[in-house]
Design a protein around this motif. Structure first.
Motif, PDB file in Angstrom:
ATOM      1  N   ILE A   1      -3.699  -7.743  13.732  1.00 34.82           N
ATOM      2  CA  ILE A   1      -4.869  -7.335  12.944  1.00 34.82           C
ATOM      3  C   ILE A   1      -4.774  -5.854  12.575  1.00 34.82           C
ATOM      4  CG2 ILE A   1      -7.365  -7.061  13.006  1.00 34.82           C
ATOM      5  CD1 ILE A   1      -7.496  -9.491  14.819  1.00 34.82           C
ATOM      6  N   THR A   2      -4.365  -5.042  13.541  1.00 33.22           N
ATOM      7  CA  THR A   2      -4.227  -3.607  13.261  1.00 33.22           C
ATOM      8  C   THR A   2      -3.150  -3.353  12.216  1.00 33.22           C
ATOM      9  OG1 THR A   2      -4.909  -3.100  15.516  1.00 33.22           O
ATOM     10  CG2 THR A   2      -3.804  -1.356  14.281  1.00 33.22           C
ATOM     11  N   HIS A   3      -2.025  -4.042  12.361  1.00 28.34           N
ATOM     12  CA  HIS A   3      -0.944  -3.871  11.392  1.00 28.34           C
ATOM     13  C   HIS A   3      -1.372  -4.329  10.001  1.00 28.34           C
ATOM     14  CE1 HIS A   3       3.114  -3.897   9.720  1.00 28.34           C
ATOM     15  NE2 HIS A   3       2.877  -5.132   9.292  1.00 28.34           N
ATOM     16  N   THR A   4      -2.079  -5.432   9.919  1.00 25.98           N
ATOM     17  CA  THR A   4      -2.537  -5.938   8.626  1.00 25.98           C
ATOM     18  C   THR A   4      -3.508  -4.968   7.971  1.00 25.98           C
ATOM     19  OG1 THR A   4      -2.258  -8.220   9.376  1.00 25.98           O
ATOM     20  CG2 THR A   4      -3.673  -7.853   7.459  1.00 25.98           C
ATOM     21  N   PHE A   5      -4.422  -4.438   8.760  1.00 28.93           N
ATOM     22  CA  PHE A   5      -5.393  -3.498   8.206  1.00 28.93           C
ATOM     23  C   PHE A   5      -4.702  -2.236   7.689  1.00 28.93           C
ATOM     24  CE2 PHE A   5      -8.103   0.235   8.891  1.00 28.93           C
ATOM     25  CZ  PHE A   5      -9.170  -0.085   8.059  1.00 28.93           C
ATOM     26  N   LYS A   6      -3.770  -1.681   8.473  1.00 24.31           N
ATOM     27  CA  LYS A   6      -3.073  -0.472   8.041  1.00 24.31           C
ATOM     28  C   LYS A   6      -2.217  -0.732   6.811  1.00 24.31           C
ATOM     29  CE  LYS A   6      -2.902   1.798  12.578  1.00 24.31           C
ATOM     30  NZ  LYS A   6      -2.021   2.344  13.636  1.00 24.31           N
ATOM     31  N   SER A   7      -1.576  -1.889   6.767  1.00 25.31           N
ATOM     32  CA  SER A   7      -0.733  -2.200   5.619  1.00 25.31           C
ATOM     33  C   SER A   7      -1.559  -2.367   4.350  1.00 25.31           C
ATOM     34  CB  SER A   7       0.076  -3.477   5.884  1.00 25.31           C
ATOM     35  OG  SER A   7       0.908  -3.307   7.016  1.00 25.31           O
ATOM     36  N   ARG A   8      -2.677  -3.068   4.467  1.00 24.78           N
ATOM     37  CA  ARG A   8      -3.530  -3.252   3.298  1.00 24.78           C
ATOM     38  C   ARG A   8      -4.107  -1.919   2.831  1.00 24.78           C
ATOM     39  NH1 ARG A   8      -6.465  -6.871   5.168  1.00 24.78           N
ATOM     40  NH2 ARG A   8      -5.573  -8.700   4.125  1.00 24.78           N
ATOM     41  N   HIS A   9      -4.512  -1.089   3.780  1.00 22.83           N
ATOM     42  CA  HIS A   9      -5.048   0.223   3.406  1.00 22.83           C
ATOM     43  C   HIS A   9      -3.977   1.070   2.724  1.00 22.83           C
ATOM     44  CE1 HIS A   9      -7.408   3.890   3.606  1.00 22.83           C
ATOM     45  NE2 HIS A   9      -6.361   4.495   4.164  1.00 22.83           N
ATOM     46  N   SER A  10      -2.744   1.006   3.185  1.00 26.10           N
ATOM     47  CA  SER A  10      -1.672   1.782   2.589  1.00 26.10           C
ATOM     48  C   SER A  10      -1.361   1.302   1.172  1.00 26.10           C
ATOM     49  CB  SER A  10      -0.423   1.701   3.467  1.00 26.10           C
ATOM     50  OG  SER A  10       0.636   2.423   2.902  1.00 26.10           O
ATOM     51  N   ILE A  11      -1.344  -0.003   0.950  1.00 25.53           N
ATOM     52  CA  ILE A  11      -1.052  -0.532  -0.385  1.00 25.53           C
ATOM     53  C   ILE A  11      -2.156  -0.165  -1.363  1.00 25.53           C
ATOM     54  CG2 ILE A  11      -0.720  -2.650  -1.713  1.00 25.53           C
ATOM     55  CD1 ILE A  11       0.613  -3.864   0.716  1.00 25.53           C
ATOM     56  N   THR A  12      -3.405  -0.317  -0.956  1.00 27.37           N
ATOM     57  CA  THR A  12      -4.508   0.034  -1.849  1.00 27.37           C
ATOM     58  C   THR A  12      -4.559   1.537  -2.104  1.00 27.37           C
ATOM     59  OG1 THR A  12      -5.986   0.095   0.087  1.00 27.37           O
ATOM     60  CG2 THR A  12      -5.881  -1.955  -1.185  1.00 27.37           C
TER      61      THR A  12
END
Length: 485
Positions: A359-370
């Protein structure tokens, strides 16, 4: 008591240059101050004694004809030099090439976002979850720089019984909320039009959606309705609903090698049938393309000469997860309209074992892409070079790009507007690559990072020391040494 009592008496004063004897040597007759010599006179020591000229003497000397003539010449020379410099500056400004800003239509400045295709397809009748969720996301999408939405699954406004479906009120609610938020809505009708559909029904469908506020339609070049006759009719209907600031458009998605002529010239009609030709950066393949296939596909598009029609760009197929960022940078820097697909903002799947770590990795990845999309869209909106600047492909020679056959080359192109240049570098391969110092000697040697696909570069950079990381894309604003533009 007398002052002079003898030759050696008390109080005897010898005048300068005089002996102490005789009447001339007496103190009563000696001069207390030596008078100054007149100008030009010479004393016994062959030295001149200078004194300031009086006001009368200055006026007499400066009033001579020679000095007056010299002053007139100096004044005339000053004004002639000043006028010559002014004329030269005006000539340089008038003769220097200046970029002309072409007014852009709304779809040329917009960033399109294609929603998932099952947003309305398969939605239970009367269900509003999908529409309400999208309405809640409109402010967030606006903050990313998105200004146009592409919806799929809404072509036929009538169901099998000839009545409006139960989802129509929610769709109208979506259109109203989109208009309030400043979004344009384009309907994707690829493969949704049936050949047996009558011409009257097709015209009714067009007019219905245009009356609901739809800004345009996206059609495929393989559809049965993609004919010159139908497009001419579509254009006439769109012009009925178009306004000066709300022009309705037709977008064609190109899947074939070439398209037929998209312009009709006659006595009654002289228009371009299609406003945007949408191309895919990657070809449609059943499998994920390899690094070399991605590099070859991108290079083929970069080497293609400019076309008369306005281009739009999308990825076109499922892209490798580690290349999503690079392709996003490519879409936002190519000349034309970028169309970002919903799966491009999805983060790559991590390999963490625990659920909390996932969950943490997904959140950070999505935040980085956006964050990357937001940075790219904002730079594109304020930089003329990235919006409508000229495009120059920069090929690498073999010596500067030599590597194994399986590794794709570095790709580069330039977006220019006047004296402002943006260099876009793409390393599709899995290896780090330095730039050859002699690759492009005509380019400035230094610049500043604008954005990178990993969002980890900032500050000034020298091109001869730049090393591209694997599957990295960077945008550098070039500048001459000592320039702060």
């Amino acid at each position: 008591m007398p002052l002079n009592v003898g030759d050696n008496g008390y109080g005897s004063v010898a005048g300068p240059g005089l002996s102490s004897s005789g009447a001339a040597s007496s103190s009563e007759t000696a001069a207390l101050l030596v008078p100054e010599l007149q100008f030009g006179e010479q004393d016994q020591g062959d030295e001149y004694t200078w004194r300031p000229m009086s006001k009368e003497e200055l006026e007499e000397t400066a009033g001579g004809p020679g000095w007056r003539r010299l002053r007139c010449y100096l004044v005339v020379l000053f004004w002639l030099v000043w006028l010559a410099m002014l004329a030269a500056a005006v000539a340089v400004i008038l003769t220097s090439p200046r970029p002309v800003e072409t007014p852009l239509a709304w779809w040329q400045e917009s960033l399109f976002f294609q929603l998932q295709p099952d947003l309305f397809i398969g939605t239970p009748p009367g269900s509003s979850e999908a529409v309400e969720a999208l309405c809640d996301q409109l402010p967030y999408l606006k903050s990313l720089g998105i200004s146009a939405l592409v919806l799929r699954g809404l072509w036929d406004p009538l169901n099998d019984t000839g009545e409006h479906p139960a989802t129509l009120p929610y769709v109208r609610h979506l259109f109203n909320e989109s208009n309030k938020a400043g979004f344009k809505v384009v309907l994707d009708v690829c493969e949704e039009q049936k050949a047996e559909k009558s011409e009257e029904d097709a015209q009714y469908t067009l007019r219905f959606w245009l009356s609901q506020g739809v800004a345009g339609f996206l059609i495929c070049d393989t559809d049965a309705a993609f004919t010159q006759k139908n497009l001419v009719q579509w254009r006439r209907i769109l012009e009925e609903f178009s306004k000066e600031d709300e022009e309705r458009i037709v977008v064609v998605k190109q899947t074939r090698e070439a398209l037929p002529s998209l312009r009709v010239s006659s006595q009654e009609l002289n228009v371009t049938l299609v406003d945007v030709v949408l191309k895919s950066v990657l070809p449609q393949r059943p499998r994920l393309p390899s690094d070399r296939q991605v590099g070859e596909a991108i290079e083929a598009h970069l080497q293609t000469p400019e076309e008369d029609t306005w281009l739009g760009w999308m990825v076109g197929c499922k892209a490798p997860s580690d290349l999503k960022r690079l392709l996003l940078v490519l879409l936002m820097t190519l000349p034309g309209t970028p169309v970002v697909q919903y799966d491009q903002l999805e983060p790559a799947q991590g390999g963490n074992s625990s659920e909390s770590s996932d969950i943490t990795h997904t959140f950070k990845s999505r935040h980085s892409i956006t964050a990357l999309l937001k940075s790219l869209s904002h730079n594109r909106a304020r930089e003329e070079a990235l919006l409508f600047g000229t495009f120059t492909f920069l090929p690498f020679n073999k010596s500067s790009n030599a590597s194994e056959d399986s590794s794709p080359p570095i790709l580069a192109f330039l977006r220019s507007w006047g004296c402002v240049h943006f260099l876009v570098l793409l390393n599709v391969g899995p290896e780090a690559r330095p730039l050859d110092p002699g690759w492009a000697p005509a380019l400035p040697e230094a610049g500043v990072f604008v954005v990178s696909s990993a969002m980890d570069r900032m500050g000034a950079v020298a091109l001869d020391t730049l090393v591209l990381q694997p599957r990295e894309a960077v945008v550098v604003k070039l500048f001459e040494p000592g320039s702060y533009s």
